[in-house]
Design a protein around this motif. Structure first.
Motif, PDB file in Angstrom:
ATOM      1  N   ASN A 222     -26.353 -26.780 -84.221  1.00 38.69           N
ATOM      2  CA  ASN A 222     -27.424 -26.874 -83.235  1.00 38.69           C
ATOM      3  C   ASN A 222     -28.668 -26.157 -83.773  1.00 38.69           C
ATOM      4  OD1 ASN A 222     -29.077 -26.932 -81.008  1.00 38.69           O
ATOM      5  ND2 ASN A 222     -27.675 -25.831 -79.653  1.00 38.69           N
ATOM      6  N   PRO A 223     -29.768 -26.887 -84.006  1.00 36.17           N
ATOM      7  CA  PRO A 223     -30.953 -26.238 -84.577  1.00 36.17           C
ATOM      8  C   PRO A 223     -31.690 -25.327 -83.601  1.00 36.17           C
ATOM      9  CG  PRO A 223     -31.446 -28.519 -84.075  1.00 36.17           C
ATOM     10  CD  PRO A 223     -29.979 -28.346 -83.816  1.00 36.17           C
ATOM     11  N   LYS A 224     -31.425 -25.489 -82.285  1.00 39.31           N
ATOM     12  CA  LYS A 224     -32.124 -24.655 -81.302  1.00 39.31           C
ATOM     13  C   LYS A 224     -31.409 -24.759 -79.965  1.00 39.31           C
ATOM     14  CE  LYS A 224     -36.688 -23.932 -79.203  1.00 39.31           C
ATOM     15  NZ  LYS A 224     -38.076 -24.468 -79.095  1.00 39.31           N
ATOM     16  N   LYS A 225     -31.108 -23.638 -79.346  1.00 37.74           N
ATOM     17  CA  LYS A 225     -30.463 -23.665 -78.038  1.00 37.74           C
ATOM     18  C   LYS A 225     -31.507 -23.902 -76.961  1.00 37.74           C
ATOM     19  CE  LYS A 225     -26.099 -21.245 -78.559  1.00 37.74           C
ATOM     20  NZ  LYS A 225     -25.165 -20.285 -77.952  1.00 37.74           N
ATOM     21  N   GLU A 226     -31.600 -25.146 -76.552  1.00 42.27           N
ATOM     22  CA  GLU A 226     -32.595 -25.532 -75.535  1.00 42.27           C
ATOM     23  C   GLU A 226     -32.128 -26.837 -74.913  1.00 42.27           C
ATOM     24  OE1 GLU A 226     -37.402 -26.354 -75.252  1.00 42.27           O
ATOM     25  OE2 GLU A 226     -36.333 -26.891 -77.081  1.00 42.27           O
ATOM     26  N   ASP A 227     -31.958 -26.853 -73.590  1.00 43.43           N
ATOM     27  CA  ASP A 227     -31.506 -28.055 -72.903  1.00 43.43           C
ATOM     28  C   ASP A 227     -32.671 -29.013 -72.651  1.00 43.43           C
ATOM     29  OD1 ASP A 227     -28.909 -27.244 -72.845  1.00 43.43           O
ATOM     30  OD2 ASP A 227     -28.951 -26.510 -70.774  1.00 43.43           O
ATOM     31  N   GLY A 228     -32.321 -30.266 -72.384  1.00 42.41           N
ATOM     32  CA  GLY A 228     -33.308 -31.259 -71.967  1.00 42.41           C
ATOM     33  C   GLY A 228     -34.008 -31.992 -73.101  1.00 42.41           C
ATOM     34  N   ARG A 229     -33.613 -31.760 -74.351  1.00 39.66           N
ATOM     35  CA  ARG A 229     -34.275 -32.449 -75.463  1.00 39.66           C
ATOM     36  C   ARG A 229     -33.771 -33.893 -75.584  1.00 39.66           C
ATOM     37  NH1 ARG A 229     -32.797 -27.649 -78.634  1.00 39.66           N
ATOM     38  NH2 ARG A 229     -31.378 -28.980 -79.829  1.00 39.66           N
ATOM     39  N   HIS A 230     -34.610 -34.742 -76.213  1.00 40.83           N
ATOM     40  CA  HIS A 230     -34.245 -36.119 -76.548  1.00 40.83           C
ATOM     41  C   HIS A 230     -34.647 -36.389 -77.989  1.00 40.83           C
ATOM     42  CE1 HIS A 230     -34.253 -36.323 -72.136  1.00 40.83           C
ATOM     43  NE2 HIS A 230     -33.390 -37.306 -72.267  1.00 40.83           N
ATOM     44  N   CYS A 231     -33.790 -37.115 -78.698  1.00 40.25           N
ATOM     45  CA  CYS A 231     -34.014 -37.330 -80.135  1.00 40.25           C
ATOM     46  C   CYS A 231     -35.381 -37.935 -80.431  1.00 40.25           C
ATOM     47  CB  CYS A 231     -32.922 -38.237 -80.707  1.00 40.25           C
ATOM     48  SG  CYS A 231     -31.307 -37.450 -80.837  1.00 40.25           S
ATOM     49  N   GLU A 232     -35.803 -38.865 -79.600  1.00 41.75           N
ATOM     50  CA  GLU A 232     -37.042 -39.598 -79.872  1.00 41.75           C
ATOM     51  C   GLU A 232     -38.262 -38.679 -79.900  1.00 41.75           C
ATOM     52  OE1 GLU A 232     -38.884 -43.929 -78.534  1.00 41.75           O
ATOM     53  OE2 GLU A 232     -37.683 -42.791 -77.122  1.00 41.75           O
ATOM     54  N   THR A 233     -38.220 -37.614 -79.101  1.00 45.84           N
ATOM     55  CA  THR A 233     -39.397 -36.742 -78.975  1.00 45.84           C
ATOM     56  C   THR A 233     -39.104 -35.295 -79.373  1.00 45.84           C
ATOM     57  OG1 THR A 233     -38.827 -36.392 -76.641  1.00 45.84           O
ATOM     58  CG2 THR A 233     -40.410 -38.138 -77.134  1.00 45.84           C
ATOM     59  N   CYS A 234     -37.952 -35.056 -79.981  1.00 43.98           N
ATOM     60  CA  CYS A 234     -37.525 -33.680 -80.254  1.00 43.98           C
ATOM     61  C   CYS A 234     -38.334 -33.044 -81.387  1.00 43.98           C
ATOM     62  CB  CYS A 234     -36.041 -33.668 -80.613  1.00 43.98           C
ATOM     63  SG  CYS A 234     -35.393 -32.015 -80.926  1.00 43.98           S
ATOM     64  N   GLU A 235     -38.846 -31.841 -81.142  1.00 40.08           N
ATOM     65  CA  GLU A 235     -39.660 -31.144 -82.144  1.00 40.08           C
ATOM     66  C   GLU A 235     -38.828 -30.596 -83.292  1.00 40.08           C
ATOM     67  OE1 GLU A 235     -41.826 -28.116 -80.117  1.00 40.08           O
ATOM     68  OE2 GLU A 235     -43.130 -29.508 -79.027  1.00 40.08           O
ATOM     69  N   VAL A 236     -37.555 -30.341 -83.042  1.00 38.46           N
ATOM     70  CA  VAL A 236     -36.713 -29.753 -84.092  1.00 38.46           C
ATOM     71  C   VAL A 236     -35.823 -30.806 -84.761  1.00 38.46           C
ATOM     72  CG1 VAL A 236     -36.733 -27.473 -83.061  1.00 38.46           C
ATOM     73  CG2 VAL A 236     -34.930 -29.082 -82.422  1.00 38.46           C
ATOM     74  N   LYS A 237     -36.121 -32.083 -84.509  1.00 39.28           N
ATOM     75  CA  LYS A 237     -35.313 -33.148 -85.107  1.00 39.28           C
ATOM     76  C   LYS A 237     -35.207 -33.036 -86.624  1.00 39.28           C
ATOM     77  CE  LYS A 237     -36.871 -37.390 -84.752  1.00 39.28           C
ATOM     78  NZ  LYS A 237     -37.146 -38.737 -84.194  1.00 39.28           N
ATOM     79  N   PRO A 238     -36.279 -32.708 -87.356  1.00 43.79           N
ATOM     80  CA  PRO A 238     -36.143 -32.579 -88.817  1.00 43.79           C
ATOM     81  C   PRO A 238     -35.139 -31.520 -89.263  1.00 43.79           C
ATOM     82  CG  PRO A 238     -38.455 -32.756 -88.192  1.00 43.79           C
ATOM     83  CD  PRO A 238     -37.689 -32.556 -86.924  1.00 43.79           C
ATOM     84  N   SER A 239     -34.772 -30.617 -88.345  1.00 42.40           N
ATOM     85  CA  SER A 239     -33.800 -29.581 -88.681  1.00 42.40           C
ATOM     86  C   SER A 239     -32.391 -29.926 -88.203  1.00 42.40           C
ATOM     87  CB  SER A 239     -34.217 -28.247 -88.047  1.00 42.40           C
ATOM     88  OG  SER A 239     -35.497 -27.855 -88.506  1.00 42.40           O
TER      89      SER A 239
END
Length: 428
Positions: A222-239
């Motif tokens: 898990n690159p960041k413990k934060e609920d409510g993210r979505h792959c399409e708009t996730c800021e930490v997706k590259p990680s």
């Protein structure tokens, strides 16, 4: 010509059933009604199949109205797992035949309701267990029927779901037990049904261990413990290694044999509000991703089963032992996604006293190892007259597979063996 209504205009419903009904079986069947919670799905369906542009759509509380107005002969159920039982029971109460995607339901309680409804109905339930139709799985059934291994005593089945396919379940509605029954039901009922069918024995008890090892907020990647993210708009997706394993930093890439059949952006356009790209590390996930299971059967067979939803490759390893010998096979499901060469699948028959025989199996084209086209022909043209054993599944088959699946997650939670007759009660 028989008339069919579709409850749940899912991607599965469109690709597996609606398309063939329109393109292949259009002389025998007519789709006369669509039911779904999301009107956008009707638009997608009609755009994809112009033949259905005049077919009416109905909301989830309009089943009775749909049946009255369209007068169907068959109800096809292919929506979210938790909706299956409701429409199956309503159809049976109106003496209609039902074709349902697996799992037939998400709990033993729902199975009991379906069985009671079928007993009092002129209609019957057919469950679309397409894994039975794989040429390898049919050959294994035939070897057992021929008595090649004698009475079945034990089965070892280890199933592996790769990081792409496995993580997809945790992006979607499947991640909540209230929607899917958990993956011991949504996915593993395929495998439990195969074993039940192969050995022709009834499960009586299950004991299991299970855990959430890869997904959820405590997943090690898990690159960041934060609920409510979505792959399409996730800021930490590259990680996120699960996303980046199958794409690049500059462009979205659809993996070969993509389980979702499209990238996230394309899929999201099919729905009004639903997001099939929720974060696989969200804390709302309440199901397991790893199981080790033992099942006892009424004629003495024992099943040792495991499944892992974050494996480096996809496939299974099977061994069936009997009083006269053993059957073995190993399958790699999606070699186009596997970054190394894999051996060609064969079936090995090893008699208790004698020489090993390697069996090559005649292939046929189509989804799920060539199983889908044969299943569809049996569903819509009648059982193949050249096949001398039963292969289509009914409500009893669906119920036993689901009872094992529920027994698995209950055993994990309650830390004790679970009785299958206890779950199904008076149903069988």
């Amino acid at each position: 010509m028989k008339r069919i209504v579709v409850c749940g205009v899912s991607s599965r419903a469109l690709g597996m059933f609606v398309g063939p009904l329109v393109k292949t079986f259009g002389k025998q069947y007519e789709v006369v009604g669509l039911l779904d919670i999301d009107p956008q799905r009707f638009i997608v369906c009609r755009n994809q199949y112009s033949e259905l542009k005049e077919v009416p759509g109905y909301g989830t509380d309009e089943f009775g109205k749909m049946v009255t107005e369209t007068r169907p002969d068959i109800v096809l159920v292919a929506g979210k797992d938790s909706t299956h039982a409701e429409y199956i029971v309503q159809a049976l109460e109106r003496d209609l035949d039902v074709i349902t995607e697996k799992p037939m339901a998400i709990s033993a309680e729902q199975c009991r309701e379906i069985v009671r409804a079928e007993r009092n109905s002129k209609g019957k339930v057919t469950v679309t267990f397409n894994y039975r139709y794989s040429p390898y799985h049919r050959k294994i059934k035939e070897l057992v029927l021929e008595g090649k291994i004698g009475r079945v005593t034990s089965v070892d089945l280890n199933w592996y779901v790769d990081t792409h396919h496995g993580s997809s379940y945790f992006k979607r509605w499947n991640r909540k037990r209230e929607n899917s029954g958990g993956l011991s039901i949504h996915k593993s009922t395929h495998h439990f049904d195969l074993v039940n069918w192969w050995i022709a024995q009834k499960p009586v008890e299950v004991f299991a261990y299970g855990a959430l090892n890869y997904f959820g907020p405590d997943g090690e990647l898990n690159p960041k413990k934060e609920d409510g993210r979505h792959c399409e708009t996730c800021e930490v997706k590259p990680s996120c290694r699960y996303v980046m394993r199958w794409t690049t930093r500059s462009k979205e890439v659809t993996p070969p044999d993509d389980h979702l059949k499209a990238n996230t952006s394309t899929i999201s356009q099919r729905f009004t509000a639903y997001r099939p790209d929720a974060c696989i590390f969200d804390s709302e996930i309440d199901i397991e991703d790893t199981y080790a299971v033992t099942v006892k059967y009424d004629r003495g067979a024992l099943l040792s089963y495991s499944i892992n939803f974050s494996a480096p490759y996809e496939g299974y390893r099977l061994a069936i032992n009997g009083t006269k010998g053993r059957i073995e096979t190993t399958e790699y499901h999606v070699p186009a996604r596997i970054p190394f060469e894999v051996p060609r699948q064969t079936i090995e028959y090893i008699p208790l006293f004698g020489s090993r025989e390697i069996i090559d199996v005649v292939q046929n084209s189509g989804g799920h190892g060539g199983g889908d086209p044969l299943l569809l022909e049996d569903l819509f043209l009648g059982s193949d007259p050249l096949r001398d054993y039963e292969i289509l599944a009914g409500a009893a088959d669906g119920a036993y597979s689901i009872a094992i699946g529920e027994g698995v997650w209950r055993s994990v939670e309650e830390k004790k063996p679970i009785s299958i007759p206890g779950l199904l009660q008076e149903a069988y």
